[in-house]
Design a protein around this motif. Sequence first.
Motif, PDB file in Angstrom:
ATOM      1  N   LYS A   9      53.154  25.088  -6.715  1.00 14.70           N
ATOM      2  CA  LYS A   9      53.824  24.184  -7.646  1.00 14.70           C
ATOM      3  C   LYS A   9      54.314  22.923  -6.906  1.00 14.70           C
ATOM      4  CE  LYS A   9      55.315  27.999 -10.662  1.00 14.70           C
ATOM      5  NZ  LYS A   9      56.486  28.677 -11.281  1.00 14.70           N
ATOM      6  N   TYR A  49      50.992  27.505 -19.945  1.00 13.44           N
ATOM      7  CA  TYR A  49      52.217  28.252 -20.262  1.00 13.44           C
ATOM      8  C   TYR A  49      52.355  28.473 -21.768  1.00 13.44           C
ATOM      9  CZ  TYR A  49      54.105  27.867 -15.453  1.00 13.44           C
ATOM     10  OH  TYR A  49      54.337  27.981 -14.104  1.00 13.44           O
ATOM     11  N   LEU A  52      55.119  30.493 -23.267  1.00 11.39           N
ATOM     12  CA  LEU A  52      56.503  30.115 -22.951  1.00 11.39           C
ATOM     13  C   LEU A  52      56.985  28.889 -23.718  1.00 11.39           C
ATOM     14  CD1 LEU A  52      56.447  30.499 -19.028  1.00 11.39           C
ATOM     15  CD2 LEU A  52      57.253  32.163 -20.699  1.00 11.39           C
ATOM     16  N   PHE A  57      63.972  26.974 -21.694  1.00  7.15           N
ATOM     17  CA  PHE A  57      63.754  26.292 -20.419  1.00  7.15           C
ATOM     18  C   PHE A  57      62.411  25.566 -20.359  1.00  7.15           C
ATOM     19  CE2 PHE A  57      62.336  30.717 -19.855  1.00  7.15           C
ATOM     20  CZ  PHE A  57      61.035  30.529 -19.382  1.00  7.15           C
ATOM     21  N   LEU A  61      60.767  23.077 -17.498  1.00  6.16           N
ATOM     22  CA  LEU A  61      59.586  23.587 -16.781  1.00  6.16           C
ATOM     23  C   LEU A  61      58.457  22.541 -16.827  1.00  6.16           C
ATOM     24  CD1 LEU A  61      58.149  25.995 -15.349  1.00  6.16           C
ATOM     25  CD2 LEU A  61      57.539  26.858 -17.625  1.00  6.16           C
ATOM     26  N   ARG A  85      50.296  38.930  -7.133  1.00  6.35           N
ATOM     27  CA  ARG A  85      51.660  38.928  -7.682  1.00  6.35           C
ATOM     28  C   ARG A  85      52.646  39.530  -6.681  1.00  6.35           C
ATOM     29  NH1 ARG A  85      53.127  36.332 -12.528  1.00  6.35           N
ATOM     30  NH2 ARG A  85      54.491  38.063 -13.134  1.00  6.35           N
ATOM     31  N   THR A  91      59.537  36.770 -10.250  1.00  7.12           N
ATOM     32  CA  THR A  91      59.767  35.452 -10.855  1.00  7.12           C
ATOM     33  C   THR A  91      61.075  34.850 -10.335  1.00  7.12           C
ATOM     34  OG1 THR A  91      58.683  36.260 -12.849  1.00  7.12           O
ATOM     35  CG2 THR A  91      59.929  34.213 -13.053  1.00  7.12           C
ATOM     36  N   ARG A 102      58.063  34.146  -2.251  1.00  8.55           N
ATOM     37  CA  ARG A 102      59.333  33.681  -2.822  1.00  8.55           C
ATOM     38  C   ARG A 102      60.528  34.253  -2.067  1.00  8.55           C
ATOM     39  NH1 ARG A 102      56.980  34.723  -8.833  1.00  8.55           N
ATOM     40  NH2 ARG A 102      56.065  32.678  -9.220  1.00  8.55           N
ATOM     41  N   MET A 109      65.080  30.308  -9.497  1.00  7.72           N
ATOM     42  CA  MET A 109      63.986  30.623 -10.427  1.00  7.72           C
ATOM     43  C   MET A 109      63.233  29.385 -10.902  1.00  7.72           C
ATOM     44  SD  MET A 109      63.675  33.383 -13.186  1.00  7.72           S
ATOM     45  CE  MET A 109      65.077  33.282 -14.254  1.00  7.72           C
ATOM     46  N   ASN A 112      60.459  28.014  -7.842  1.00 11.61           N
ATOM     47  CA  ASN A 112      59.949  29.219  -7.173  1.00 11.61           C
ATOM     48  C   ASN A 112      58.564  29.038  -6.532  1.00 11.61           C
ATOM     49  OD1 ASN A 112      58.430  29.343  -9.496  1.00 11.61           O
ATOM     50  ND2 ASN A 112      59.210  31.305 -10.211  1.00 11.61           N
ATOM     51  N   HIS A 115      52.658  30.012  -8.372  1.00 14.55           N
ATOM     52  CA  HIS A 115      52.275  30.729  -9.588  1.00 14.55           C
ATOM     53  C   HIS A 115      51.150  31.693  -9.261  1.00 14.55           C
ATOM     54  CE1 HIS A 115      50.589  31.610 -13.544  1.00 14.55           C
ATOM     55  NE2 HIS A 115      49.414  31.367 -12.985  1.00 14.55           N
ATOM     56  N   GLY A 116      51.161  32.863  -9.913  1.00 20.49           N
ATOM     57  CA  GLY A 116      50.035  33.783  -9.795  1.00 20.49           C
ATOM     58  C   GLY A 116      49.749  34.430 -11.134  1.00 20.49           C
TER      59      GLY A 116
HETATM   60  P1  GTP Z   1      54.466  32.110 -12.820  1.00 21.32           P
HETATM   61  O1  GTP Z   1      53.709  32.756 -11.702  1.00 21.32           O
HETATM   62  O2  GTP Z   1      54.941  30.710 -12.511  1.00 21.32           O
HETATM   63  O3  GTP Z   1      53.767  32.205 -14.159  1.00 21.32           O
HETATM   64  O4  GTP Z   1      55.798  32.934 -12.913  1.00 21.32           O
HETATM   65  P2  GTP Z   1      55.995  34.347 -13.555  1.00 21.32           P
HETATM   66  O5  GTP Z   1      54.727  34.865 -14.182  1.00 21.32           O
HETATM   67  O6  GTP Z   1      56.636  35.174 -12.527  1.00 21.32           O
HETATM   68  O7  GTP Z   1      57.030  34.014 -14.698  1.00 21.32           O
HETATM   69  P3  GTP Z   1      56.755  33.495 -16.188  1.00 21.32           P
HETATM   70  O8  GTP Z   1      55.293  33.312 -16.421  1.00 21.32           O
HETATM   71  O9  GTP Z   1      57.531  34.353 -17.108  1.00 21.32           O
HETATM   72  O10 GTP Z   1      57.461  32.072 -16.146  1.00 21.32           O
HETATM   73  C1  GTP Z   1      56.777  30.934 -15.634  1.00 21.32           C
HETATM   74  C2  GTP Z   1      57.742  30.074 -14.847  1.00 21.32           C
HETATM   75  O11 GTP Z   1      58.746  29.579 -15.706  1.00 21.32           O
HETATM   76  C3  GTP Z   1      58.478  30.828 -13.756  1.00 21.32           C
HETATM   77  O12 GTP Z   1      57.765  30.873 -12.538  1.00 21.32           O
HETATM   78  C4  GTP Z   1      59.740  30.005 -13.610  1.00 21.32           C
HETATM   79  O13 GTP Z   1      59.504  28.877 -12.773  1.00 21.32           O
HETATM   80  C5  GTP Z   1      59.972  29.531 -15.014  1.00 21.32           C
HETATM   81  N1  GTP Z   1      60.917  30.414 -15.677  1.00 21.32           N
HETATM   82  C6  GTP Z   1      60.682  31.647 -16.217  1.00 21.32           C
HETATM   83  N2  GTP Z   1      61.779  32.174 -16.750  1.00 21.32           N
HETATM   84  C7  GTP Z   1      62.733  31.235 -16.572  1.00 21.32           C
HETATM   85  C8  GTP Z   1      64.114  31.162 -16.931  1.00 21.32           C
HETATM   86  O14 GTP Z   1      64.690  32.071 -17.521  1.00 21.32           O
HETATM   87  N3  GTP Z   1      64.776  30.020 -16.560  1.00 21.32           N
HETATM   88  C9  GTP Z   1      64.163  28.986 -15.914  1.00 21.32           C
HETATM   89  N4  GTP Z   1      64.864  27.895 -15.565  1.00 21.32           N
HETATM   90  N5  GTP Z   1      62.882  29.026 -15.557  1.00 21.32           N
HETATM   91  C10 GTP Z   1      62.181  30.117 -15.890  1.00 21.32           C
END
Ligand code: GTP
Length: 149
Positions: A9, A49, A52, A57, A61, A85, A91, A102, A109, A112, A115-116
């Motif tokens: 990222k 995404y 999401l 958020f 993001l 992962r 996450t 991480r 968060m 971070n 991404h994976g």
């Molecule tokens: P990715 O590998 O980036 O996809 O992360 P993930 O699969 O572990 O998490 P997810 O796909 O649920 O969320 C994608 C990204 O959104 C995360 O890596 C975070 O950077 C961000 N994110 C997820 N949940 C939150 C949250 O509750 N608050 C905030 N600020 N960011 C979030």
Amino acid sequence: TERTYIMVKPDGVQRGLVGEIMARFEKRGYKLIALKMRTADEALLKKHYCDLVEKPFFPSLLSFMTSGPVVSMVWEGLDAVKQGRQMLGETNPLASKPGSIRGDFCIDMGKNICHGSDSVESAENEIALWFTPEEVLKYDQTRAAHIYE
Ligand code: GTP
Ligand code: MG
């Protein structure tokens, strides 16, 4: 064999962690089959995404993910999605174990660094979203005989 989409990222690029992250996948034995750097636009990230977009958020993001270049890659090998992962960590970096990317390099968060893909199905979707078919290469990894029984 399995493939996963891994992305450094904008924070990871800015912090100079591209080589460190790539080195971990290389040293583990995974094969790099696609690599590219670009600044993503909102349309691409909304697809990436898509699950999401309704989250509170999501606007932050989006602005974070479009703030600078990302490094996109595809790594191939045994159990690549799940192992990828695990190598990234949780996450939330605060829940990530030392030894994970991480867990070793970040604490927030929203920053971070990587991404994976979270499933084989999303890996295939993400690879098709970030790369053209021609950009994903087929070649023999000559060291494979030393990595696989
Ligand atoms: P990715 O590998 O980036 O996809 O992360 P993930 O699969 O572990 O998490 P997810 O796909 O649920 O969320 C994608 C990204 O959104 C995360 O890596 C975070 O950077 C961000 N994110 C997820 N949940 C939150 C949250 O509750 N608050 C905030 N600020 N960011 C979030
Ligand atoms: Mg995710």
